[in-house]
Design a protein around this motif. Structure first.
Motif, PDB file in Angstrom:
ATOM      1  N   HIS A   1       0.852  -1.200   0.000  1.00  0.00           N
ATOM      2  CA  HIS A   1       0.000   0.000   0.000  1.00  0.00           C
ATOM      3  C   HIS A   1       0.889   1.253   0.000  1.00  0.00           C
TER       4      HIS A   1
ATOM      5  N   HIS B   1      -1.382  11.117   7.048  1.00  0.00           N
ATOM      6  CA  HIS B   1      -2.710  11.508   7.503  1.00  0.00           C
ATOM      7  C   HIS B   1      -3.289  10.370   8.329  1.00  0.00           C
TER       8      HIS B   1
ATOM      9  N   ASP C   1      -6.028   3.263   6.362  1.00  0.00           N
ATOM     10  CA  ASP C   1      -5.077   2.563   5.491  1.00  0.00           C
ATOM     11  C   ASP C   1      -3.684   3.203   5.532  1.00  0.00           C
ATOM     12  N   HIS C   2      -3.474   4.112   6.515  1.00  0.00           N
ATOM     13  CA  HIS C   2      -2.156   4.742   6.688  1.00  0.00           C
ATOM     14  C   HIS C   2      -1.654   4.675   8.133  1.00  0.00           C
TER      15      HIS C   2
ATOM     16  N   ASP D   1      -1.149  10.423   0.374  1.00  0.00           N
ATOM     17  CA  ASP D   1      -2.312  10.426  -0.518  1.00  0.00           C
ATOM     18  C   ASP D   1      -2.471  11.837  -1.048  1.00  0.00           C
TER      19      ASP D   1
ATOM     20  N   HIS E   1       0.173   3.093  -3.147  1.00  0.00           N
ATOM     21  CA  HIS E   1      -1.297   3.224  -3.127  1.00  0.00           C
ATOM     22  C   HIS E   1      -1.937   2.650  -4.396  1.00  0.00           C
TER      23      HIS E   1
HETATM   24 MN    MN Z   1      -5.172   6.072   1.453  1.00  0.00          MN
END
Ligand code: MN
Ligand code: NI
Length: 228
Positions: A9, A50, A54-55, A143, A192
């Protein structure tokens, strides 16, 4: 020596001359990263672009195992504290700010994306980071959509850029080519992409699109390393 290792990711582990810096840990919930052992990660620093899940999903566990310092924009850093990370381990800063750390400098730069923390609170803006390590500049975009602010990075003569390429939630491949042109960077490492159905890409086509523009796109397998 600057090395990077892709953990799936947007999670990247840098080795900056022996200091380990982890970006955006999202491993346990990522099927593509099932061969990565979260408990073996011992970074000195964790940087969060952020607060989206997913981070940040594995931040707490990795911080506990390693005692890493965690750096983020002010409002996301407030969430980090609420997870039990002690004050002396939290590095909060904001746009325009540069942290001077033992391994080098890190500047917080613009990202065009939303930001909330997993508890539903406002997370401040999303950000990118410019790592300045012994004359080498590495950009981690986090992102972001394509934005004209990326032109501001041109004077830094960036050697390598980690750019989102999956589309849907961030830039897609075509926008990432335009971003690389704006930044003036040839060597791009894609992040990503492929983790979820809406961000699956045709990897061969992506590499070709970059090479037709005279740029290099590196798509690492999870667990693979790249010297920068
Ligand atoms: Mn993301
Ligand atoms: Ni996000």
């Amino acid at each position: 020596m600057i090395k990077s290792r892709y953990l799936g990711h947007s999670c990247v582990e840098f080795d900056f001359n022996g200091t380990t810096v982890l970006l955006d840990p999202f491993i346990r919930y990522n099927e593509l990263a099932k061969n990565i052992r979260v408990e073996e990660l011992k970074p000195d620093y964790i940087f969060l672009s952020h607060g989206h899940e997913d981070h940040v999903a594995d931040m707490v566990e990795i911080q506990k195992n390693s005692g890493a310092q965690v750096a983020a924009i002010v409002e996301t850093a407030a969430w980090v504290r609420k997870q039990g990370v002690s004050e002396d381990k939290v590095l909060e800063f904001n746009f325009g700010g540069t942290l001077s750390l033992p391994f080098g400098k890190v500047k917080m730069v613009f990202a065009l994306h939303t930001n909330s923390t997993p508890d539903g609170n406002y997370g401040g803006n999303s950000v990118g980071f410019l790592f300045q390590i012994e004359g080498k500049n590495i950009y981690f975009a986090g992102d972001t959509g394509l934005s004209v602010e990326m032109q501001l990075l041109k004077p830094y003569n960036i050697q390598a850029a980690f750019l989102p390429i999956g589309g849907h939630y961030t830039m897609d491949v075509e926008d990432a080519v335009r971003a690389a042109e704006m930044i003036g960077v040839r060597k791009v490492i894609g992040i990503h992409f492929d983790t979820f159905p809406p961000i699956r890409i045709d990897k061969e086509e992506a590499v070709n699109t970059f090479s037709e523009a005279g740029l290099e796109l590196h798509l690492l397998n999870v667990g693979d390393s790249l010297d920068l």
